[in-house]
Motif scaffolding. Structure first.
Motif, PDB file in Angstrom:
ATOM      1  N   PRO A  21       0.841  -1.201   0.000  1.00 38.49           N
ATOM      2  CA  PRO A  21       0.000   0.000   0.000  1.00 38.49           C
ATOM      3  C   PRO A  21       0.882   1.258   0.000  1.00 38.49           C
ATOM      4  CG  PRO A  21      -0.697  -1.513   1.731  1.00 38.49           C
ATOM      5  CD  PRO A  21       0.605  -2.026   1.199  1.00 38.49           C
ATOM      6  N   GLU A  22       0.377   2.320  -0.606  1.00 38.59           N
ATOM      7  CA  GLU A  22       1.079   3.598  -0.535  1.00 38.59           C
ATOM      8  C   GLU A  22       0.872   4.169   0.860  1.00 38.59           C
ATOM      9  OE1 GLU A  22      -0.156   6.175  -3.731  1.00 38.59           O
ATOM     10  OE2 GLU A  22      -0.122   4.525  -5.160  1.00 38.59           O
ATOM     11  N   ASN A  23       1.896   4.827   1.349  1.00 41.94           N
ATOM     12  CA  ASN A  23       1.920   5.225   2.736  1.00 41.94           C
ATOM     13  C   ASN A  23       2.300   6.703   2.810  1.00 41.94           C
ATOM     14  OD1 ASN A  23       2.156   5.098   5.505  1.00 41.94           O
ATOM     15  ND2 ASN A  23       4.262   4.314   5.435  1.00 41.94           N
ATOM     16  N   ALA A  24       1.546   7.498   3.553  1.00 38.76           N
ATOM     17  CA  ALA A  24       1.861   8.929   3.611  1.00 38.76           C
ATOM     18  C   ALA A  24       1.804   9.426   5.046  1.00 38.76           C
ATOM     19  CB  ALA A  24       0.869   9.712   2.762  1.00 38.76           C
ATOM     20  N   TRP A  25       2.765  10.262   5.384  1.00 37.61           N
ATOM     21  CA  TRP A  25       2.766  10.937   6.680  1.00 37.61           C
ATOM     22  C   TRP A  25       2.542  12.412   6.417  1.00 37.61           C
ATOM     23  CZ3 TRP A  25       2.815   8.168  11.065  1.00 37.61           C
ATOM     24  CH2 TRP A  25       3.278   6.839  10.999  1.00 37.61           C
ATOM     25  N   GLN A  58       5.265   7.675   0.515  1.00 33.25           N
ATOM     26  CA  GLN A  58       6.208   6.607   0.181  1.00 33.25           C
ATOM     27  C   GLN A  58       5.504   5.544  -0.654  1.00 33.25           C
ATOM     28  OE1 GLN A  58       6.721   5.931   4.352  1.00 33.25           O
ATOM     29  NE2 GLN A  58       8.928   6.130   4.170  1.00 33.25           N
ATOM     30  N   ASP A  59       6.275   4.869  -1.472  1.00 34.13           N
ATOM     31  CA  ASP A  59       5.764   3.718  -2.230  1.00 34.13           C
ATOM     32  C   ASP A  59       4.639   4.076  -3.194  1.00 34.13           C
ATOM     33  OD1 ASP A  59       7.529   1.980  -1.081  1.00 34.13           O
ATOM     34  OD2 ASP A  59       6.180   1.368   0.513  1.00 34.13           O
ATOM     35  N   TRP A  60       4.685   5.287  -3.701  1.00 32.35           N
ATOM     36  CA  TRP A  60       3.713   5.744  -4.699  1.00 32.35           C
ATOM     37  C   TRP A  60       3.755   4.756  -5.869  1.00 32.35           C
ATOM     38  CZ3 TRP A  60       2.468  11.510  -5.221  1.00 32.35           C
ATOM     39  CH2 TRP A  60       1.629  11.757  -6.294  1.00 32.35           C
ATOM     40  N   ILE A  61       2.596   4.252  -6.254  1.00 32.56           N
ATOM     41  CA  ILE A  61       2.552   3.209  -7.277  1.00 32.56           C
ATOM     42  C   ILE A  61       2.525   3.821  -8.676  1.00 32.56           C
ATOM     43  CG2 ILE A  61       1.168   1.303  -8.222  1.00 32.56           C
ATOM     44  CD1 ILE A  61       0.258   0.811  -5.275  1.00 32.56           C
ATOM     45  N   LEU A  62       3.434   3.366  -9.511  1.00 30.49           N
ATOM     46  CA  LEU A  62       3.461   3.782 -10.918  1.00 30.49           C
ATOM     47  C   LEU A  62       3.488   2.535 -11.781  1.00 30.49           C
ATOM     48  CD1 LEU A  62       6.238   6.526 -11.162  1.00 30.49           C
ATOM     49  CD2 LEU A  62       3.782   6.875 -11.129  1.00 30.49           C
ATOM     50  N   TRP A  63       2.839   2.622 -12.944  1.00 27.72           N
ATOM     51  CA  TRP A  63       2.944   1.527 -13.907  1.00 27.72           C
ATOM     52  C   TRP A  63       4.198   1.763 -14.735  1.00 27.72           C
ATOM     53  CZ3 TRP A  63      -0.776  -2.468 -15.441  1.00 27.72           C
ATOM     54  CH2 TRP A  63      -1.739  -2.673 -14.462  1.00 27.72           C
ATOM     55  N   GLN A  80       3.843  -2.936 -15.611  1.00 18.67           N
ATOM     56  CA  GLN A  80       3.503  -3.501 -14.322  1.00 18.67           C
ATOM     57  C   GLN A  80       3.504  -2.422 -13.246  1.00 18.67           C
ATOM     58  OE1 GLN A  80       6.370  -5.893 -12.262  1.00 18.67           O
ATOM     59  NE2 GLN A  80       4.936  -7.593 -12.079  1.00 18.67           N
ATOM     60  N   PRO A  81       2.551  -2.486 -12.299  1.00 20.33           N
ATOM     61  CA  PRO A  81       2.568  -1.496 -11.217  1.00 20.33           C
ATOM     62  C   PRO A  81       3.717  -1.773 -10.254  1.00 20.33           C
ATOM     63  CG  PRO A  81       0.828  -3.107 -10.860  1.00 20.33           C
ATOM     64  CD  PRO A  81       1.433  -3.428 -12.184  1.00 20.33           C
ATOM     65  N   GLN A  82       4.366  -0.717  -9.827  1.00 22.36           N
ATOM     66  CA  GLN A  82       5.482  -0.861  -8.879  1.00 22.36           C
ATOM     67  C   GLN A  82       5.426   0.238  -7.828  1.00 22.36           C
ATOM     68  OE1 GLN A  82       8.929  -0.656 -11.385  1.00 22.36           O
ATOM     69  NE2 GLN A  82       8.818  -2.828 -11.910  1.00 22.36           N
ATOM     70  N   ASN A  83       5.896  -0.067  -6.642  1.00 19.16           N
ATOM     71  CA  ASN A  83       6.040   0.953  -5.594  1.00 19.16           C
ATOM     72  C   ASN A  83       7.280   1.758  -5.918  1.00 19.16           C
ATOM     73  OD1 ASN A  83       4.835  -1.601  -3.842  1.00 19.16           O
ATOM     74  ND2 ASN A  83       3.994   0.382  -3.312  1.00 19.16           N
ATOM     75  N   ARG A  84       7.140   2.738  -6.764  1.00 20.89           N
ATOM     76  CA  ARG A  84       8.305   3.332  -7.376  1.00 20.89           C
ATOM     77  C   ARG A  84       8.746   4.645  -6.733  1.00 20.89           C
ATOM     78  NH1 ARG A  84      10.811   2.540 -12.386  1.00 20.89           N
ATOM     79  NH2 ARG A  84      12.689   3.784 -12.312  1.00 20.89           N
ATOM     80  N   ARG A  85       7.774   5.486  -6.430  1.00 19.68           N
ATOM     81  CA  ARG A  85       8.128   6.870  -6.199  1.00 19.68           C
ATOM     82  C   ARG A  85       7.945   7.272  -4.743  1.00 19.68           C
ATOM     83  NH1 ARG A  85       5.222  10.740 -10.415  1.00 19.68           N
ATOM     84  NH2 ARG A  85       6.921  10.177 -11.783  1.00 19.68           N
TER      85      ARG A  85
END
Lengths: 674, 354
Positions: free
Chosen positions: A451-455, A484-489, A497-502
């Motif tokens: 999951p994308e995670n934000a503070w 964190q872990d912003w998902i990008l294809w 493919q989707p990845q926790n990239r950014r």
């Protein structure tokens, strides 16, 4: 049954499409009671007095900035969608893929799937894409829309990283029975028709809307992708949208409320092609959307505690190019209880969502269960100091997603009737679970997706002063967020493919002020006005750990995230004449992450201004007719919101509400039938 | 905090100056006289941001967006291929489907072949080949989003004397790459295992050659043999004299679609790009006389998207940066030793060396 036939006939006249009279009858069976009643209309002045009860979570979000739609804006822009409102009245940026096309949001520098859309307390973002199409949410059948700035995952769960947009319907209990008819004709073959009725009785209330919006959308534009930028006519951009809402409220006693709320919508859209493909018929595409949302809501209030039960069914259907189906069913159950002990209020509950899909792009039908547990706690430490602590845990198919706490506090330095000054502060964790597309798209599944995670944290100052002649409000907010872990294809060989990239670092500030006439002790009640202005500075910087090459991508502004946005909204009313202006300016945006300043890489800032002028006419006091003339893009700005998607130059619309002839017709009908 | 801000501001200012300097460069000279490499930048599909850039390998200076500068409007398409023939470059784009014929001296537009007057001349065009006064363009056909396949592919025949569309040849299977040899047109049919051979005088089919699933990129070596790289994993050497497959290397690493393969200047060594799933991309090389497939890649790196080799045997390798930013071109020597890099447009997918 005679009246039904006549109604059918009227329906036919107004809405020539074959499927509609059935809806109309459904609508009218509830509404027929109003014939022969005193027809009083919700004019501008009455709209302002509507008392609205907020959703139960709002009071816990005591330090979060929020902004509700201005009732005048809502009344005078029935053909607009929620995206148009957000663009012209708030700092949220809407990336529009054409006129009336897909509108995806960027709130506080976050992505399109980082803003949750909440309908009467239930999230309605597309499960497959994780975002909402703000071009497909019309303003005309909503009563109250609120933009909640900043992370709201503790209250709204997944996707509320940048904030949330809530759409709420509530009973008015104003003991009025009224019907409003609206008709708009606009440039490029636009025709909008709506019937709206509210019947408020002692124990029952019925609210209905039915509308149809059609536009040919064949606007002229300068095609910048062709030699000498010729003036062309936009092709393949027509659409129509039928929508209805029907809310029934029953209040058997003062402490109990039953509600049945429904919202249905169908849209048939030709997807506006890029400028370069305007004459390229083989690349054109179509899209059909059907959405149905039904909710049963029950509330019971006891001496110092209350229970709330919701049961909802949401159906989203999308057919692309008459070939590819994307459909999801959601069954949502919500149970919560709230208790009040002296100066402490707390709420706890659970939310269960059962999901079933019918998506061509997935290998199989997906069944999924998501359960959320939440607890909110509000403590009035003193008259001047409040804190709230909130927490939510979501479990998807027995997997725990990040736990999302929120801590908020507000301190009033001044809290008087004519003067308020407060400081607000909040810290929160917010998240977004990977969308169904991210997880189930055949051939592209990534089992390691997190999951994308934000503070995020923010501080805000609020100031209000009532002067003898005007009311003045000022608000300033500064926030910081780390996603964190912003998902990008991303391309992985020949497969995306989707990845926790950014990772993204967002810093920003928002300022707003409003000046409004103080009507309470004004001598001249004929004149009323308000002016409001907002500015947002948004730095949304990429912190993706990328290989250093000739382009430096670290600390670069994300694509399509303007650093500067500001808007101005002004209305004035004198007796029965009114005018309003809404203006927005959006700063430059970049097409790519390197922010390179080339013809294809940078989109210039743009401004748009809409101007309405209108008058309400009265006849025998009870009959009213209002006429409204609108100039859209009044400054004739030749702009692109999204690269190579044409937008119309100056264009016009004329609106009528409550045409006298129709009202006489309905009164005559009433004489015959009731 | 403040010093950091000023540093960033200065950096941004420096960037602006550098890039504005770049774009203003060389307006007076014919742009290709001093630039010996043309970089084909595919662009994003959704906004059709294909572009052409050039590179001066002596001064090591790239210039972006040369088409826009020469013509005053952008390519406005996703560039699938750009091919040199006669005095022109042919830029084949989809999303808008068209073929731009530009002068190979200054990139000024000669003709925009497109869908007009109600005629569908192109549907997802992919590549071009010229012979005499004829140009052939392969068209994938219409995308069917329920079968995820292209249907009704065809070849468009252009008359290059008067810049008109002269014919359309329907095909079974999605036509991919084109090659002309001995008056015959070779059409690789991706989605099938065949290469269709046509007589260019009559535009009629002579024979189908079976090569392996996903027939894709074709090259003609110094011995007049045709090398075919198939998305299914076959590398096949054809003899065009009798139109039969002479040798097949099976199960070699490939990309799976839109294969990228080039020959060196002396036409005795092939280089091809592979993009395996969930692994870095690789570039392999093989002598045309080799009997075995190489096991080791000469270059391994993420997001590689295009490959080319100049007459000095310097490899040019495009990096798409995952389409989130403009791309980069890396230069390597023939053994795969990194030399340097320069900036390009979005998704550099190929090169033309002058």
């Amino acid at each position: 049954m005679k009246h039904k036939k006549i109604i059918f006939f009227v329906g036919k006249l107004l809405f020539p499409s074959k499927k509609i009279p059935a809806f109309i009858c459904f609508f009218w069976i509830n509404s027929q009671i109003l014939f022969g009643q005193n027809l009083k209309n919700d004019t501008i002045s009455q709209l302002q007095t509507i008392e609205i009860t907020g959703e139960k979570w709002e009071k816990y979000a005591l330090a979060s900035k929020k902004q509700s739609i201005d009732s005048i804006y809502l009344a005078q822009n029935p053909t607009q969608n929620v995206g148009d409102w957000l663009m012209h009245n708030t700092p949220a940026y809407i990336k529009q893929y054409g006129n009336g096309m897909l509108g995806s949001i960027s709130l506080r520098g976050t992505g399109a799937s980082h803003t949750a859309v909440i309908w009467n307390g239930i999230p309605i973002n597309s499960l497959t894409l994780g975002e909402a199409d703000f071009g497909n949410i019309p303003l005309n059948n909503t009563q109250k829309i609120t933009l909640h700035y900043g992370g709201a995952s503790a209250w709204q769960g997944s996707e509320a990283i940048g904030g949330a947009v809530s759409i709420d319907q509530n009973p008015l209990w104003n003991h009025q029975k009224n019907i409003t008819l609206r008709q708009t004709f606009g440039s490029f073959g636009q025709s909008f028709s709506q019937i709206q009725s509210n019947i408020s009785l002692k124990k029952w209330e019925f609210q209905n809307t039915f509308s149809r919006n059609f536009i040919q959308n064949n606007f002229p534009f300068y095609n910048k992708t062709q030699q000498n930028s010729p003036l062309e006519t936009q092709q393949n951009a027509s659409w129509f949208q039928n929508s209805f809402t029907q809310d029934i409220y029953f209040k058997p006693n003062k402490s109990t409320l039953f509600a049945l709320k429904s919202w249905g919508q169908m849209r048939n859209l030709h997807i506006q092609p890029t400028m370069s493909a305007n004459q390229d018929q083989s690349t054109w595409a179509t899209q059909k959307d059907n959405n149905l949302r039904v909710m049963l809501d029950f509330q019971k209030h006891f001496a110092n505690w209350s229970i709330f039960v919701k049961q909802a069914y949401l159906y989203d259907y999308l057919l692309f190019n008459e070939q590819q189906t994307t459909a999801t069913h959601r069954f949502v159950s919500q149970l919560k209880a709230e208790k009040n002990i002296k100066n402490i209020t707390f709420q706890f509950g659970a939310n269960n969502t059962l999901i079933r899909t019918n998506v061509d792009a997935y290998n199989a039908q997906i069944w999924e269960n998501r359960i959320d547990f939440f607890a909110y706690f509000l403590y009035d430490i003193s008259k001047k100091y409040q804190i709230s602590i909130n927490i939510r845990q979501n479990i998807i198919n027995q997997n725990f997603t990040p736990i999302t706490p929120n801590f908020s506090q507000q301190y009033f330095f001044i809290k008087k009737e004519n003067q308020i000054f407060s400081l607000k502060n909040t810290f929160s964790r917010n998240y977004k679970v990977p969308t169904l597309n991210d997880r189930y798209w055949a051939g592209s599944q990534n089992p390691n997706l997190r999951p994308e995670n934000a503070w995020s944290g923010e501080v805000g100052a609020f100031f209000y002063q009532s002067f003898p002649k005007i009311l003045f409000t000022l608000e300033a907010t500064h926030y910081q967020m780390y996603v964190q872990d912003w998902i990008l294809w991303q391309p992985q060989g020949s497969i995306w493919q989707p990845q926790n990239r950014r990772n993204v670092e967002v810093k920003g500030a928002e300022f707003s002020f409003k000046i409004q006439k103080n009507m309470q002790n004004a001598k001249n009640k004929d004149l009323d006005f308000a002016i409001s202005c907002q500015y947002a500075f948004t730095q949304s910087l990429n912190r993706e750990n990328v290989e250093s090459t000739v382009y430096y991508l670290d600390k670069k502004q994300l694509p399509y995230t303007p650093q500067h946005r500001w808007n101005l909204y002004f209305w004035i009313k004198y007796k029965n004449v009114f005018t309003n202006i809404s203006y927005q300016h959006t700063g430059e945006r970049f097409e790519t992450l390197d922010n390179v300043n080339t013809l294809l890489g940078r989109l210039e800032g743009f401004q748009t201004m809409n101007w309405n002028i209108g008058k309400n006419f009265f006849w025998k006091n009870s009959l009213e007719f209002s006429l409204d003339f609108q100039i859209k893009n009044a400054l004739n700005e030749n702009y692109q919101n999204y690269l190579f998607r044409a937008m119309p130059l100056r264009h016009y619309a004329i609106s009528f509400a409550n045409p006298i002839i129709l009202k006489i017709l309905f009164q005559t009908l009433a004489v015959f039938d009731l | 905090m403040k010093t950091k801000f000023y540093f960033v501001a200065k950096l941004l200012l420096a960037f602006t100056l550098v890039f504005s300097a770049c774009t203003k460069n060389n307006n007076s000279d014919p742009i290709v006289d001093i630039n010996d490499v043309v970089v084909i930048n595919e662009g994003n599909f959704s906004s059709a941001t294909g572009s052409v850039s050039v590179y001066n390998s002596t001064k090591k200076l790239p210039t972006l967006g040369v088409f826009e500068v020469a013509n005053g409007f952008p390519v406005a398409g996703t560039i699938q291929n750009m091919v040199t023939f006669g005095d022109s470059y042919y830029v084949v784009t989809n999303a808008s489907d068209k073929v731009l014929r530009v002068k190979n001296t200054d990139f000024s537009l000669i003709k925009n072949f497109k869908n007009e007057g109600g005629n569908t001349n192109f549907t997802n065009p992919y590549s071009f080949v010229g012979i005499g006064n004829k140009g052939y363009v392969s068209n994938w056909g219409t995308y069917n989003s329920s079968t995820f396949a292209f249907e009704n592919g065809f070849i468009t025949v252009l008359n290059l004397d008067n810049n008109t569309i002269s014919a359309k040849i329907p095909l079974n299977g999605q036509p991919q790459n084109l090659l002309v040899f001995n008056n015959n047109l070779y059409v690789s049919l991706a989605g099938t295992d065949k290469i269709a051979v046509f007589n260019t005088s009559t535009n009629t089919k002579i024979v189908d050659i079976t090569v392996g699933f996903g027939a894709d990129k074709m090259l003609l070596d110094k011995n007049n043999k045709i090398w075919v790289l198939c998305g299914g994993g076959n590398l096949v050497r054809l003899n065009p004299a009798n139109n039969t497959a002479e040798q097949t290397f099976a199960n070699i690493p490939v990309s799976g679609y839109n294969e990228k393969m080039v020959l060196n200047d002396t036409k005795d060594k092939i280089y091809w790009l592979t993009t395996p799933f969930n692994q870095p991309c690789k570039i392999f090389t093989m002598d045309i006389t080799a009997t075995n497939i190489p096991t080791n890649a000469i270059i391994t790196r993420d997001n590689l998207y295009g490959v080319g080799i100049d007459k000095n045997n310097i490899l040019y390798v495009g990096d798409s940066k995952g389409f989130t930013s403009n791309g980069v071109v890396y230069r390597y020597d023939a053994q795969g030793t990194f030399l340097d890099q320069f900036n390009a447009g979005i998704a550099p997918n190929g090169f033309i060396f002058r």
